[in-house]
Design a protein around this motif. Structure first.
Motif, mmCIF file in Angstrom:
data_model
loop_
_atom_site.group_PDB
_atom_site.id
_atom_site.type_symbol
_atom_site.label_atom_id
_atom_site.label_comp_id
_atom_site.label_asym_id
_atom_site.label_seq_id
_atom_site.Cartn_x
_atom_site.Cartn_y
_atom_site.Cartn_z
ATOM 1 N N THR A 48 0.827 -1.206 0.000
ATOM 2 C CA THR A 48 0.000 0.000 0.000
ATOM 3 C C THR A 48 0.861 1.256 0.000
ATOM 4 O O THR A 48 0.542 2.243 -0.683
ATOM 5 N N ALA A 49 1.962 1.225 0.745
ATOM 6 C CA ALA A 49 2.860 2.383 0.778
ATOM 7 C C ALA A 49 3.494 2.623 -0.586
ATOM 8 O O ALA A 49 3.635 3.777 -1.027
ATOM 9 N N ILE A 50 3.879 1.544 -1.271
ATOM 10 C CA ILE A 50 4.449 1.688 -2.619
ATOM 11 C C ILE A 50 3.405 2.264 -3.570
ATOM 12 O O ILE A 50 3.697 3.140 -4.399
ATOM 13 N N THR A 51 2.176 1.781 -3.445
ATOM 14 C CA THR A 51 1.092 2.322 -4.268
ATOM 15 C C THR A 51 0.880 3.802 -3.988
ATOM 16 O O THR A 51 0.701 4.608 -4.915
ATOM 17 N N ALA A 52 0.909 4.174 -2.709
ATOM 18 C CA ALA A 52 0.721 5.578 -2.343
ATOM 19 C C ALA A 52 1.826 6.447 -2.915
ATOM 20 O O ALA A 52 1.575 7.543 -3.442
ATOM 21 N N GLN A 53 3.067 5.959 -2.853
ATOM 22 C CA GLN A 53 4.186 6.747 -3.363
ATOM 23 C C GLN A 53 4.150 6.846 -4.887
ATOM 24 O O GLN A 53 4.524 7.863 -5.471
ATOM 25 N N THR A 54 3.657 5.793 -5.535
ATOM 26 C CA THR A 54 3.628 5.767 -6.998
ATOM 27 C C THR A 54 2.519 6.648 -7.563
ATOM 28 O O THR A 54 2.728 7.407 -8.519
ATOM 29 N N LEU A 55 1.334 6.568 -6.984
ATOM 30 C CA LEU A 55 0.180 7.278 -7.538
ATOM 31 C C LEU A 55 0.036 8.686 -6.980
ATOM 32 O O LEU A 55 -0.285 9.623 -7.720
ATOM 33 N N GLY A 56 0.249 8.836 -5.681
ATOM 34 C CA GLY A 56 0.087 10.153 -5.080
ATOM 35 C C GLY A 56 -1.370 10.587 -5.049
ATOM 36 O O GLY A 56 -2.289 9.834 -5.405
ATOM 37 N N GLN A 57 -1.593 11.819 -4.634
ATOM 38 C CA GLN A 57 -2.955 12.340 -4.543
ATOM 39 C C GLN A 57 -3.538 12.652 -5.922
ATOM 40 O O GLN A 57 -4.742 12.484 -6.149
ATOM 41 N N ALA A 58 -2.695 13.097 -6.849
ATOM 42 C CA ALA A 58 -3.201 13.530 -8.157
ATOM 43 C C ALA A 58 -3.698 12.364 -9.002
ATOM 44 O O ALA A 58 -4.610 12.529 -9.819
ATOM 45 N N HIS A 59 -3.113 11.189 -8.843
ATOM 46 C CA HIS A 59 -3.501 10.020 -9.650
ATOM 47 C C HIS A 59 -3.904 8.867 -8.725
ATOM 48 O O HIS A 59 -3.528 7.716 -8.959
ATOM 49 N N ALA A 60 -4.666 9.172 -7.699
ATOM 50 C CA ALA A 60 -4.939 8.204 -6.640
ATOM 51 C C ALA A 60 -5.606 6.934 -7.143
ATOM 52 O O ALA A 60 -5.347 5.844 -6.623
ATOM 53 N N LEU A 61 -6.451 7.029 -8.169
ATOM 54 C CA LEU A 61 -7.202 5.870 -8.649
ATOM 55 C C LEU A 61 -6.771 5.431 -10.048
ATOM 56 O O LEU A 61 -7.493 4.672 -10.707
ATOM 57 N N ASP A 62 -5.624 5.878 -10.489
ATOM 58 C CA ASP A 62 -5.140 5.547 -11.835
ATOM 59 C C ASP A 62 -4.392 4.211 -11.790
ATOM 60 O O ASP A 62 -3.170 4.161 -11.632
ATOM 61 N N HIS A 63 -5.140 3.112 -11.937
ATOM 62 C CA HIS A 63 -4.500 1.800 -11.835
ATOM 63 C C HIS A 63 -3.608 1.506 -13.038
ATOM 64 O O HIS A 63 -2.660 0.721 -12.931
ATOM 65 N N HIS A 64 -3.888 2.123 -14.185
ATOM 66 C CA HIS A 64 -3.017 1.919 -15.348
ATOM 67 C C HIS A 64 -1.618 2.458 -15.064
ATOM 68 O O HIS A 64 -0.616 1.840 -15.451
ATOM 69 N N ARG A 65 -1.558 3.574 -14.393
ATOM 70 C CA ARG A 65 -0.262 4.157 -14.032
ATOM 71 C C ARG A 65 0.510 3.213 -13.110
ATOM 72 O O ARG A 65 1.729 3.036 -13.261
ATOM 73 N N LEU A 66 -0.191 2.603 -12.181
ATOM 74 C CA LEU A 66 0.458 1.669 -11.260
ATOM 75 C C LEU A 66 0.968 0.438 -12.002
ATOM 76 O O LEU A 66 2.092 -0.028 -11.760
ATOM 77 N N ILE A 67 0.153 -0.091 -12.920
ATOM 78 C CA ILE A 67 0.566 -1.282 -13.676
ATOM 79 C C ILE A 67 1.794 -0.978 -14.525
ATOM 80 O O ILE A 67 2.740 -1.784 -14.604
ATOM 81 N N GLU A 68 1.809 0.178 -15.156
ATOM 82 C CA GLU A 68 2.955 0.545 -15.985
ATOM 83 C C GLU A 68 4.225 0.682 -15.148
ATOM 84 O O GLU A 68 5.311 0.251 -15.565
ATOM 85 N N GLN A 69 4.100 1.260 -13.964
ATOM 86 C CA GLN A 69 5.273 1.428 -13.108
ATOM 87 C C GLN A 69 5.800 0.077 -12.630
ATOM 88 O O GLN A 69 7.012 -0.160 -12.611
ATOM 89 N N VAL A 70 4.895 -0.825 -12.261
ATOM 90 C CA VAL A 70 5.317 -2.161 -11.825
ATOM 91 C C VAL A 70 6.001 -2.891 -12.977
ATOM 92 O O VAL A 70 7.019 -3.587 -12.784
ATOM 93 N N ALA A 71 5.472 -2.743 -14.190
ATOM 94 C CA ALA A 71 6.091 -3.389 -15.350
ATOM 95 C C ALA A 71 7.499 -2.857 -15.588
ATOM 96 O O ALA A 71 8.417 -3.624 -15.926
ATOM 97 N N ARG A 72 7.698 -1.560 -15.411
ATOM 98 C CA ARG A 72 9.044 -1.002 -15.577
ATOM 99 C C ARG A 72 9.999 -1.555 -14.528
ATOM 100 O O ARG A 72 11.162 -1.845 -14.818
ATOM 101 N N TRP A 73 9.513 -1.708 -13.300
ATOM 102 C CA TRP A 73 10.376 -2.257 -12.253
ATOM 103 C C TRP A 73 10.749 -3.704 -12.555
ATOM 104 O O TRP A 73 11.873 -4.132 -12.311
#
Length: 321
Positions: A30-55
């Motif tokens: 959850t903390a990693i998700t919070a740091q990745t998405l932040g307040q501006a993109h809180a519900l942007d799951h595509h952004r999270l998936i893309e970041q995990v794929a890059r990692w």
């Protein structure tokens, strides 16, 4: 001996995994998700998936050594989060049970006193309504010879219990629930539970100790949920959906703490009422029949530490140590 140590090690590993690593891993995710998405993109799951794929496709994550390091880091972070939550759980339990709230820092003490006054006022009003309902039912019984409807009496009684089982002395329901055991035993049997309990604990059957220990552990686990709720509350500064998790965990913790405190209090009171006579027998106090105020006075007198005696003034010479 080796089998015992192996079994003990397995139980400790299971406890470490259940209480620290698994909840901690969820918090780390959850903390990693919070740091990745932040307040501006809180519900942007595509952004999270893309970041995990890059990692996943980084060179460090491709090799065995890198994967071992990453896994070890995750486990260490999860364990650290679990230890932090356990530390907060201690604070939660102390705050919820409110033992010695009169010694809290000034601002906290002032707020706690205001809560006690408010709860006491509400309880007094509810107790008065319950007593009025009892009196009305008694008058109806004398007038008609039949029992009145029990629903109003039960409703008034449960309304009083929702505030406290006895007159409030602490700022929380759970604290008052456990404190009520001391109040009842002192009122009904003249038993001083704090003085009695260490001796009673050594004499009760093993099954009784096991039940009380289980209830105490349930209370500690419920407080641990409160610790996790505080941990998730911290994440709301970076990711507002964490507030939903914190609220859900906090409400669950509140419910479980109340249930555990109620069970623990019932077991404490039952153990004292059932085994006080057995303790009196072991202490050589003559008594027959059930526990009564006379027995309570005798037990309390024998077990309560006497006030320290002051030495006479020294007439001079070297001080005594």
């Amino acid at each position: 001996m080796g089998g015992f140590l192996q079994t003990l090690g397995q139980k400790l590993a299971e406890r470490w995994l259940t209480l620290l690593v698994l909840p901690g891993a969820l918090f780390v995710a959850t903390a990693i998700t919070a740091q990745t998405l932040g307040q501006a993109h809180a519900l942007d799951h595509h952004r999270l998936i893309e970041q995990v794929a890059r990692w996943v496709h980084t060179p460090a994550a491709a090799g065995i050594g890198g994967q071992v390091v990453i896994l070890g880091s995750i486990l260490a972070s999860a364990a650290a989060a679990g230890l932090a939550a356990q530390g907060l759980a201690t604070l939660v339990q102390r705050a919820v049970l409110a033992v010695g709230w009169n010694t809290w820092p000034r601002q906290l003490r002032r707020g706690a006193r205001a809560l006690v006054v408010r709860r006491r006022s509400r309880w007094t009003a509810a107790a008065r309504r319950y007593q009025q309902q009892l009196d009305a039912d008694a008058r109806a019984l004398a007038r008609t010879g039949g029992r009145a409807d029990l629903a109003p009496r039960r409703a008034a009684y449960h309304a009083m219990l929702r505030i406290a089982t006895e007159e409030p002395d602490r700022p929380t329901w759970s604290g008052d629930r456990i404190h009520a055991v001391t109040v009842r035993l002192e009122r009904d049997h003249h038993l001083d539970l704090p003085a009695l309990w260490p001796y009673l604990w050594l004499t009760v059957p093993e099954t009784t100790r096991a039940e009380i220990t289980t209830a105490e552990q349930a209370l500690a686990r419920a407080a641990a949920l409160g610790g996790w709720a505080l941990m998730y509350t911290l994440l709301t500064a970076w990711w507002w959906p964490a507030a939903l998790l914190a609220a859900a965990i906090g409400l669950t913790a509140r419910y479980r703490i109340r249930c555990a405190a109620d069970t623990y209090a019932q077991l404490l009171e039952a153990a004292a009422r059932l085994h006080a006579t057995g303790l009196a027998t072991q202490l050589g106090i003559d008594h027959t029949g059930h526990a009564d105020p006379a027995l309570g006075d005798a037990l309390t007198h024998q077990l309560r530490a006497q006030n320290p005696a002051l030495s006479p003034p020294s007439s001079g010479g070297a001080p005594l140590y």
